[in-house]
Design a protein around this motif. Structure first.
Motif, short mmCIF file in Angstrom:
data_model
loop_
_atom_site.label_atom_id
_atom_site.label_comp_id
_atom_site.label_asym_id
_atom_site.label_seq_id
_atom_site.Cartn_x
_atom_site.Cartn_y
_atom_site.Cartn_z
N ILE A 276 -3.73 0.64 -3.92
CA ILE A 276 -4.13 0.96 -2.68
C ILE A 276 -3.44 2.21 -2.47
O ILE A 276 -2.25 1.98 -2.14
CB ILE A 276 -4.60 -0.01 -1.65
N ILE B 210 0.92 -1.30 -0.10
CA ILE B 210 0.14 -0.03 -0.04
C ILE B 210 0.82 1.15 -0.19
O ILE B 210 1.59 1.41 0.79
CB ILE B 210 -1.03 -0.03 1.14
N TYR C 213 -8.72 5.73 2.67
CA TYR C 213 -7.73 4.94 1.62
C TYR C 213 -8.49 5.32 0.12
O TYR C 213 -9.75 5.66 0.06
CB TYR C 213 -8.07 3.67 1.56
#
Length: 294
Positions: free
Chosen positions: A264, A62, A118
């Motif tokens: 992400i 991420i 996110y």
């Protein structure tokens, strides 16, 4: 060692280093502090360590534009000089976006941060061949008109609404056990958890070409913004993970065949003050709660 100044910084962990572990990230910051000549304060005892406190660890894979860290200094330096020195020595893909001196009585990040946001980018290389998702006859590729892309977007929007209206969102989690400290797990424990209490907001991303399907070199993609409450400790809510959010959208018919999570990015971390969610960089500011925009 007496602390003369406390600086809070917001850092970016770019896409090029999203696969490094949290431990490697911490080591990179520690090395940069020493190389930059930052007058960092150290703990006392036989094994003194730099007094740097980090926010919630970021999962491997991420990226982030919202990593926070507190630096306790043994001498006054100033946020501007601190940022300049650090950015001159930090490795590629890692940089300080902003910093400021903060009161020494502020709660540590590990205690103060209660929520995270996110950006999920879903890739849809080609959904035109999926009969269930195909729109009007003669429509082009996704994003070209009221065909399969527009139809898929409508289904995704409906799935988002259904997820937010749901009373519970049950997902199954697996955890491998390592008896005797062995390197190989001998059994896997599975349990069902409800992530609905953690999911504070979910919406199609706006701006940056994500109002609908956006054309990319790999095909088409759509962005989703999610806001989740962070759990921790006994009796707390189970924190919704980005991949689990995609799973519950699929359960509600929002994900077509061939669509998958492409990337992400953590876009924010938040503290709670007077019932509002604020950036950890804020004092008693007037920023309204992000929940109001979801």
């Amino acid at each position: 060692m007496e602390v003369m100044e406390r600086i809070r910084a917001r850092l970016e962990k770019g896409d090029s280093i999203r696969y490094i572990s949290h431990l490697d990230y911490v080591r990179a910051i520690d090395r940069a502090v020493r190389r930059a000549g930052i007058p960092i304060a150290y703990s006392e005892g036989f094994h003194p360590h730099a007094r740097i406190a980090f926010g919630p660890a970021l999962a491997v894979g991420i990226a982030s534009v919202a990593e926070f860290a507190d630096f306790e200094l043994a001498d006054c330096l100033g946020a501007g000089e601190f940022t300049s020195r650090m950015n001159s020595v930090l490795p590629a893909g890692l940089s300080i976006l902003e910093s400021r001196s903060i009161p020494t009585d502020w709660k540590p990040l590990s205690v103060a941060i209660v929520a995270a946001s996110y950006r999920l980018v879903i890739a849809a290389p080609d959904i035109e061949g999926d009969a269930e998702w195909r729109g009007e006859r003669g429509a082009g590729r996704p994003g070209s008109g009221p065909g399969s892309g527009a139809r898929a977007l409508e289904r995704l929007e409906r799935a988002v609404r259904e997820v937010l209206e749901a009373r519970s969102l049950i997902v199954r989690r697996s955890k491998e056990r390592y008896p005797g400290g062995g390197a190989t797990g001998e059994r896997v424990e599975e349990r069902d958890v409800d992530i609905r209490p953690s999911l504070l907001g979910l919406r199609l991303a706006r701006g940056s070409g994500y109002a609908g399907y956006a054309a990319t070199a790999a095909g088409c993609c759509v962005g989703l913004d999610a806001l989740v409450r962070l759990g921790g400790g006994a009796g707390s809510v189970a924190t919704a993970r980005p991949d689990e959010i995609l799973s519950v959208l699929a359960m509600h018919g929002g994900i077509a065949r061939g669509m998958e999570l492409a990337s992400i990015t953590r876009t924010g971390l938040y503290v709670s003050r007077d019932g509002r969610l604020l950036s950890p960089m804020e004092f008693e500011g007037d920023m309204s709660s992000p929940q109001g925009t979801y």
